[in-house]
Design a protein around this motif. Structure first.
Motif, PDB file in Angstrom:
ATOM      1  N   GLY A  38      -2.307  21.926 -17.725  1.00  0.00           N
ATOM      2  CA  GLY A  38      -3.550  21.220 -18.020  1.00  0.00           C
ATOM      3  C   GLY A  38      -4.627  21.651 -17.042  1.00  0.00           C
ATOM      4  N   ARG A  39      -5.863  21.592 -17.468  1.00  0.00           N
ATOM      5  CA  ARG A  39      -6.987  22.053 -16.649  1.00  0.00           C
ATOM      6  C   ARG A  39      -6.989  21.466 -15.234  1.00  0.00           C
ATOM      7  N   PRO A  40      -6.855  20.143 -15.041  1.00  0.00           N
ATOM      8  CA  PRO A  40      -6.899  19.609 -13.674  1.00  0.00           C
ATOM      9  C   PRO A  40      -5.763  20.134 -12.794  1.00  0.00           C
ATOM     10  N   VAL A  41      -4.594  20.343 -13.376  1.00  0.00           N
ATOM     11  CA  VAL A  41      -3.445  20.840 -12.605  1.00  0.00           C
ATOM     12  C   VAL A  41      -3.667  22.296 -12.209  1.00  0.00           C
ATOM     13  N   ILE A  42      -4.102  23.104 -13.149  1.00  0.00           N
ATOM     14  CA  ILE A  42      -4.376  24.518 -12.863  1.00  0.00           C
ATOM     15  C   ILE A  42      -5.429  24.635 -11.766  1.00  0.00           C
ATOM     16  N   LEU A  43      -6.512  23.884 -11.910  1.00  0.00           N
ATOM     17  CA  LEU A  43      -7.602  23.972 -10.930  1.00  0.00           C
ATOM     18  C   LEU A  43      -7.177  23.419  -9.569  1.00  0.00           C
ATOM     19  N   ALA A  44      -6.345  22.387  -9.555  1.00  0.00           N
ATOM     20  CA  ALA A  44      -5.856  21.850  -8.282  1.00  0.00           C
ATOM     21  C   ALA A  44      -5.006  22.889  -7.550  1.00  0.00           C
ATOM     22  N   ALA A  45      -4.095  23.524  -8.268  1.00  0.00           N
ATOM     23  CA  ALA A  45      -3.267  24.570  -7.649  1.00  0.00           C
ATOM     24  C   ALA A  45      -4.147  25.707  -7.139  1.00  0.00           C
ATOM     25  N   SER A  46      -5.143  26.077  -7.921  1.00  0.00           N
ATOM     26  CA  SER A  46      -6.074  27.125  -7.513  1.00  0.00           C
ATOM     27  C   SER A  46      -6.825  26.723  -6.241  1.00  0.00           C
ATOM     28  N   ASP A  47      -7.325  25.504  -6.218  1.00  0.00           N
ATOM     29  CA  ASP A  47      -8.073  25.023  -5.051  1.00  0.00           C
ATOM     30  C   ASP A  47      -7.227  25.079  -3.784  1.00  0.00           C
ATOM     31  N   VAL A  48      -5.986  24.614  -3.901  1.00  0.00           N
ATOM     32  CA  VAL A  48      -5.110  24.592  -2.716  1.00  0.00           C
ATOM     33  C   VAL A  48      -4.795  26.017  -2.262  1.00  0.00           C
ATOM     34  N   LEU A  49      -4.504  26.896  -3.194  1.00  0.00           N
ATOM     35  CA  LEU A  49      -4.193  28.282  -2.812  1.00  0.00           C
ATOM     36  C   LEU A  49      -5.403  28.999  -2.217  1.00  0.00           C
ATOM     37  N   ARG A  50      -6.590  28.681  -2.696  1.00  0.00           N
ATOM     38  CA  ARG A  50      -7.782  29.302  -2.107  1.00  0.00           C
ATOM     39  C   ARG A  50      -8.052  28.748  -0.720  1.00  0.00           C
ATOM     40  N   ALA A  51      -7.801  27.456  -0.526  1.00  0.00           N
ATOM     41  CA  ALA A  51      -8.023  26.837   0.789  1.00  0.00           C
ATOM     42  C   ALA A  51      -6.956  27.253   1.793  1.00  0.00           C
ATOM     43  N   HIS A  52      -5.753  27.508   1.303  1.00  0.00           N
ATOM     44  CA  HIS A  52      -4.609  27.821   2.178  1.00  0.00           C
ATOM     45  C   HIS A  52      -3.835  29.021   1.630  1.00  0.00           C
ATOM     46  N   PRO A  53      -4.431  30.201   1.604  1.00  0.00           N
ATOM     47  CA  PRO A  53      -3.728  31.360   1.028  1.00  0.00           C
ATOM     48  C   PRO A  53      -2.431  31.698   1.763  1.00  0.00           C
ATOM     49  N   ASP A  54      -2.354  31.313   3.029  1.00  0.00           N
ATOM     50  CA  ASP A  54      -1.144  31.581   3.808  1.00  0.00           C
ATOM     51  C   ASP A  54       0.035  30.712   3.374  1.00  0.00           C
ATOM     52  N   TRP A  55      -0.208  29.688   2.570  1.00  0.00           N
ATOM     53  CA  TRP A  55       0.879  28.832   2.084  1.00  0.00           C
ATOM     54  C   TRP A  55       1.685  29.502   0.979  1.00  0.00           C
ATOM     55  N   LEU A  56       1.102  30.493   0.300  1.00  0.00           N
ATOM     56  CA  LEU A  56       1.809  31.138  -0.802  1.00  0.00           C
ATOM     57  C   LEU A  56       3.041  31.850  -0.274  1.00  0.00           C
ATOM     58  N   GLY A  57       4.168  31.497  -0.812  1.00  0.00           N
ATOM     59  CA  GLY A  57       5.439  32.075  -0.394  1.00  0.00           C
ATOM     60  C   GLY A  57       6.572  31.159  -0.809  1.00  0.00           C
ATOM     61  N   SER A  58       7.741  31.414  -0.269  1.00  0.00           N
ATOM     62  CA  SER A  58       8.922  30.670  -0.714  1.00  0.00           C
ATOM     63  C   SER A  58       8.810  29.170  -0.461  1.00  0.00           C
ATOM     64  N   LYS A  59       8.215  28.759   0.654  1.00  0.00           N
ATOM     65  CA  LYS A  59       8.062  27.323   0.931  1.00  0.00           C
ATOM     66  C   LYS A  59       7.138  26.675  -0.098  1.00  0.00           C
ATOM     67  N   TRP A  60       6.079  27.367  -0.468  1.00  0.00           N
ATOM     68  CA  TRP A  60       5.152  26.874  -1.488  1.00  0.00           C
ATOM     69  C   TRP A  60       5.904  26.613  -2.800  1.00  0.00           C
ATOM     70  N   PHE A  61       6.717  27.594  -3.201  1.00  0.00           N
ATOM     71  CA  PHE A  61       7.467  27.446  -4.440  1.00  0.00           C
ATOM     72  C   PHE A  61       8.517  26.337  -4.319  1.00  0.00           C
ATOM     73  N   ASP A  62       9.119  26.199  -3.147  1.00  0.00           N
ATOM     74  CA  ASP A  62      10.072  25.104  -2.926  1.00  0.00           C
ATOM     75  C   ASP A  62       9.391  23.748  -3.105  1.00  0.00           C
ATOM     76  N   VAL A  63       8.210  23.616  -2.528  1.00  0.00           N
ATOM     77  CA  VAL A  63       7.482  22.348  -2.627  1.00  0.00           C
ATOM     78  C   VAL A  63       7.130  22.056  -4.082  1.00  0.00           C
ATOM     79  N   LEU A  64       6.558  23.026  -4.772  1.00  0.00           N
ATOM     80  CA  LEU A  64       6.165  22.791  -6.157  1.00  0.00           C
ATOM     81  C   LEU A  64       7.364  22.555  -7.065  1.00  0.00           C
ATOM     82  N   ASP A  65       8.482  23.148  -6.712  1.00  0.00           N
ATOM     83  CA  ASP A  65       9.691  22.932  -7.504  1.00  0.00           C
ATOM     84  C   ASP A  65      10.208  21.502  -7.338  1.00  0.00           C
ATOM     85  N   GLY A  66       9.833  20.862  -6.246  1.00  0.00           N
ATOM     86  CA  GLY A  66      10.305  19.513  -5.967  1.00  0.00           C
ATOM     87  C   GLY A  66       9.382  18.406  -6.414  1.00  0.00           C
ATOM     88  N   VAL A  67       8.258  18.751  -7.029  1.00  0.00           N
ATOM     89  CA  VAL A  67       7.311  17.729  -7.495  1.00  0.00           C
ATOM     90  C   VAL A  67       7.007  17.947  -8.971  1.00  0.00           C
TER      91      VAL A  67
END
Length: 108
Positions: A38-67
């Motif tokens: 959905g648009r709000p979810v896509i844009l939220a993920a985009s916003d977080v990745l743009r604000a914290h590009p260093d978060w992208l990686g296995s921990k990021w995927f672990d977190v998203l897999d758990g929510v």
């Protein structure tokens, strides 16, 4: 007729490039959130990745897999939170910080 998700993803490509859009799509589709396009979810993920590009990686995927990002969106709808995009982004950040703290990693 294009879906809302397609329109949103096309706008991400125009604004932030194909690599960023690919990261957002992977963040949703390669976790338990493949249904959360959905648009709000896509844009939220985009916003977080743009604000914290260093978060992208296995921990990021672990977190998203758990929510469940659709649950986050549902909470925004039920609570009348507007805009939902920012609420979902804040919850993603909260989960990421909590996960990093529980595993002893410093969040920057």
């Amino acid at each position: 007729m294009q879906t809302q998700a397609e329109d949103t993803l096309e706008s991400l490509v125009r604004l932030w490039g194909k690599d960023h859009c690919r990261s957002v799509v992977m963040s949703l589709s390669e976790t338990g959130n493949g249904h959360a396009f959905g648009r709000p979810v896509i844009l939220a993920a985009s916003d977080v990745l743009r604000a914290h590009p260093d978060w992208l990686g296995s921990k990021w995927f672990d977190v998203l897999d758990g929510v469940d990002l659709m649950e986050f969106w549902g909470r925004a709808k039920v609570g009348g939170v507007a805009p939902a995009r920012e609420y979902i982004a804040a919850l993603i950040c909260e989960e990421f910080v909590r996960h990093r703290a529980e595993t002893g990693h410093v969040v920057t």
